[in-house]
Motif scaffolding. Structure first.
Motif, PDB file in Angstrom:
ATOM      1  N   PRO A 216       1.296 -51.526 -11.169  1.00  0.00           N
ATOM      2  CA  PRO A 216       2.407 -52.518 -10.822  1.00  0.00           C
ATOM      3  C   PRO A 216       1.860 -53.901 -10.650  1.00  0.00           C
ATOM      4  O   PRO A 216       0.764 -54.092 -10.039  1.00  0.00           O
ATOM      5  N   VAL A 217       2.403 -54.846 -11.211  1.00  0.00           N
ATOM      6  CA  VAL A 217       2.049 -56.342 -10.802  1.00  0.00           C
ATOM      7  C   VAL A 217       3.041 -57.036 -10.145  1.00  0.00           C
ATOM      8  O   VAL A 217       4.223 -57.063 -10.663  1.00  0.00           O
ATOM      9  N   PHE A 218       2.618 -57.408  -9.036  1.00  0.00           N
ATOM     10  CA  PHE A 218       3.812 -57.887  -7.951  1.00  0.00           C
ATOM     11  C   PHE A 218       3.830 -59.595  -8.237  1.00  0.00           C
ATOM     12  O   PHE A 218       2.791 -60.141  -8.570  1.00  0.00           O
ATOM     13  N   GLY A 219       5.010 -60.092  -8.222  1.00  0.00           N
ATOM     14  CA  GLY A 219       5.411 -61.360  -8.344  1.00  0.00           C
ATOM     15  C   GLY A 219       6.915 -61.687  -8.191  1.00  0.00           C
ATOM     16  O   GLY A 219       7.913 -60.883  -7.807  1.00  0.00           O
ATOM     17  N   SER A 220       7.166 -62.879  -7.930  1.00  0.00           N
ATOM     18  CA  SER A 220       8.627 -63.412  -7.786  1.00  0.00           C
ATOM     19  C   SER A 220       9.508 -63.065  -8.986  1.00  0.00           C
ATOM     20  O   SER A 220       9.033 -63.042 -10.115  1.00  0.00           O
ATOM     21  N   TYR A 221      10.716 -62.849  -8.571  1.00  0.00           N
ATOM     22  CA  TYR A 221      11.712 -62.562  -9.719  1.00  0.00           C
ATOM     23  C   TYR A 221      13.130 -63.104  -9.236  1.00  0.00           C
ATOM     24  O   TYR A 221      13.390 -63.027  -8.076  1.00  0.00           O
ATOM     25  N   ASN A 222      13.599 -63.825 -10.483  1.00  0.00           N
ATOM     26  CA  ASN A 222      14.937 -64.506 -10.252  1.00  0.00           C
ATOM     27  C   ASN A 222      15.999 -63.648 -10.665  1.00  0.00           C
ATOM     28  O   ASN A 222      16.183 -63.490 -11.850  1.00  0.00           O
ATOM     29  N   LEU A 223      16.574 -62.641  -9.777  1.00  0.00           N
ATOM     30  CA  LEU A 223      17.611 -61.636 -10.097  1.00  0.00           C
ATOM     31  C   LEU A 223      18.787 -62.741 -10.426  1.00  0.00           C
ATOM     32  O   LEU A 223      19.451 -62.090 -11.391  1.00  0.00           O
ATOM     33  N   GLU A 224      19.343 -63.803  -9.673  1.00  0.00           N
ATOM     34  CA  GLU A 224      20.480 -64.403 -10.170  1.00  0.00           C
ATOM     35  C   GLU A 224      20.366 -64.954 -11.561  1.00  0.00           C
ATOM     36  O   GLU A 224      21.417 -64.740 -12.211  1.00  0.00           O
ATOM     37  N   GLU A 225      19.067 -65.304 -12.015  1.00  0.00           N
ATOM     38  CA  GLU A 225      19.097 -65.815 -13.410  1.00  0.00           C
ATOM     39  C   GLU A 225      19.327 -64.502 -14.287  1.00  0.00           C
ATOM     40  O   GLU A 225      19.857 -64.986 -15.508  1.00  0.00           O
ATOM     41  N   SER A 226      18.524 -63.543 -13.943  1.00  0.00           N
ATOM     42  CA  SER A 226      18.364 -62.432 -14.940  1.00  0.00           C
ATOM     43  C   SER A 226      19.941 -61.842 -15.095  1.00  0.00           C
ATOM     44  O   SER A 226      20.329 -61.498 -16.250  1.00  0.00           O
ATOM     45  N   LEU A 227      20.630 -61.666 -14.130  1.00  0.00           N
ATOM     46  CA  LEU A 227      22.213 -61.130 -14.120  1.00  0.00           C
ATOM     47  C   LEU A 227      23.029 -62.173 -14.901  1.00  0.00           C
ATOM     48  O   LEU A 227      23.772 -61.755 -15.641  1.00  0.00           O
ATOM     49  N   SER A 228      22.693 -63.448 -14.643  1.00  0.00           N
ATOM     50  CA  SER A 228      23.680 -64.469 -15.473  1.00  0.00           C
ATOM     51  C   SER A 228      23.423 -64.462 -16.923  1.00  0.00           C
ATOM     52  O   SER A 228      24.211 -64.487 -17.723  1.00  0.00           O
ATOM     53  N   ASN A 229      21.933 -64.114 -17.212  1.00  0.00           N
ATOM     54  CA  ASN A 229      21.694 -64.283 -18.668  1.00  0.00           C
ATOM     55  C   ASN A 229      22.165 -62.763 -19.449  1.00  0.00           C
ATOM     56  O   ASN A 229      22.535 -62.642 -20.492  1.00  0.00           O
ATOM     57  N   ASN A 230      22.241 -61.843 -18.583  1.00  0.00           N
ATOM     58  CA  ASN A 230      22.702 -60.385 -19.157  1.00  0.00           C
ATOM     59  C   ASN A 230      24.459 -60.555 -19.150  1.00  0.00           C
ATOM     60  O   ASN A 230      24.943 -59.659 -20.147  1.00  0.00           O
TER      61      ASN A 230
END
Length: 232
Positions: A216-230
């Motif tokens: 695994p590679v750990f890092g920041s993730y924008n959940l709001e942006e991902s949900l919005s795009n989907n």
């Protein structure tokens, strides 16, 4: 009268398990549908049920009083045996795990184990119990399933990548000019193709995780942006 060590260990186990009647203990152990091995504090086998005989190929009369580790795991390394790793060394209350076991004919099989230590009323450690069942066939089917799915996904990946490449060329008008409706349709197809590519990549990552090949590679993730795009 001198009581044999095997019988003494069984008597201690009976007392620790609150089974005052030996016939009840014998009936339970004999009729268990899974392998049962009782080992004393010195690592010697003091009881072995019929299911264990069938799984391992060893007869109870031939292995009583012999080292559990060397007989069943073909090794002198305690780490090769769940019973020694958890019940003897860590004194873990109960643990379920998987490990290989060596049958009398030399064949290695995969077993699912439940192991736990046994203590006398005084709190002194007197041995451990290993309960096991054969999962060799289950593991074989799991490997076949994983191999099939991996090949299937790999075979899907190449055509999807090629389709994505040609869509990019079409949108770049490499094959001629596009009107607005054509561009909209091709854009929708490209977006859905990219979603399919991500699903394929996620599945391949999951397959690596199951095989313990995934780092695994750990890092920041924008959940709001991902949900919005989907949801667009």
């Amino acid at each position: 009268m001198v009581v044999p060590e095997n019988d003494r260990s069984r008597q201690q186990f009976l007392k620790a398990s609150r089974l005052s009647d030996p016939t009840i203990y014998e009936a339970i152990v004999k009729n268990l549908p899974v392998g049962f091995s009782l080992v004393d504090r010195n690592g010697l086998i003091v009881d072995f049920n019929p299911a264990a005989e069938k799984l391992t190929g060893y007869l109870k009369k031939d292995i009583l009083g012999k080292p559990h580790l060397e007989i069943l795991h073909g090794s002198s390394d305690p780490k090769s045996c769940p019973l020694f790793t958890y019940a003897f060394e860590q004194r873990t209350a109960s643990i379920a795990t998987e490990a290989a076991l060596k049958k009398k004919n030399g064949e290695a099989i995969m077993l699912s184990f439940v192991v736990f230590p046994v203590f006398a009323d005084s709190g002194n450690f007197i041995g451990g119990v290993e309960i096991f069942r054969d999962i060799t066939e289950i593991k074989r089917l799991e490997r076949e399933r994983n191999n099939f799915l991996s090949m299937f996904v790999h075979d899907m990946k190449n055509p999807v990548v090629i389709v994505g490449g040609y869509l990019s060329r079409l949108l770049a008008e490499k094959a001629g000019s596009l009107n607005e409706k054509q561009r909209d349709y091709l854009t929708i197809i490209k977006v859905e193709t990219q979603k399919l590519q991500r699903l394929i990549s996620d599945f391949l990552d999951f397959s690596k995780f199951e095989k313990k090949e995934y780092i695994p590679v750990f890092g920041s993730y924008n959940l709001e942006e991902s949900l919005s795009n989907n949801w667009k």
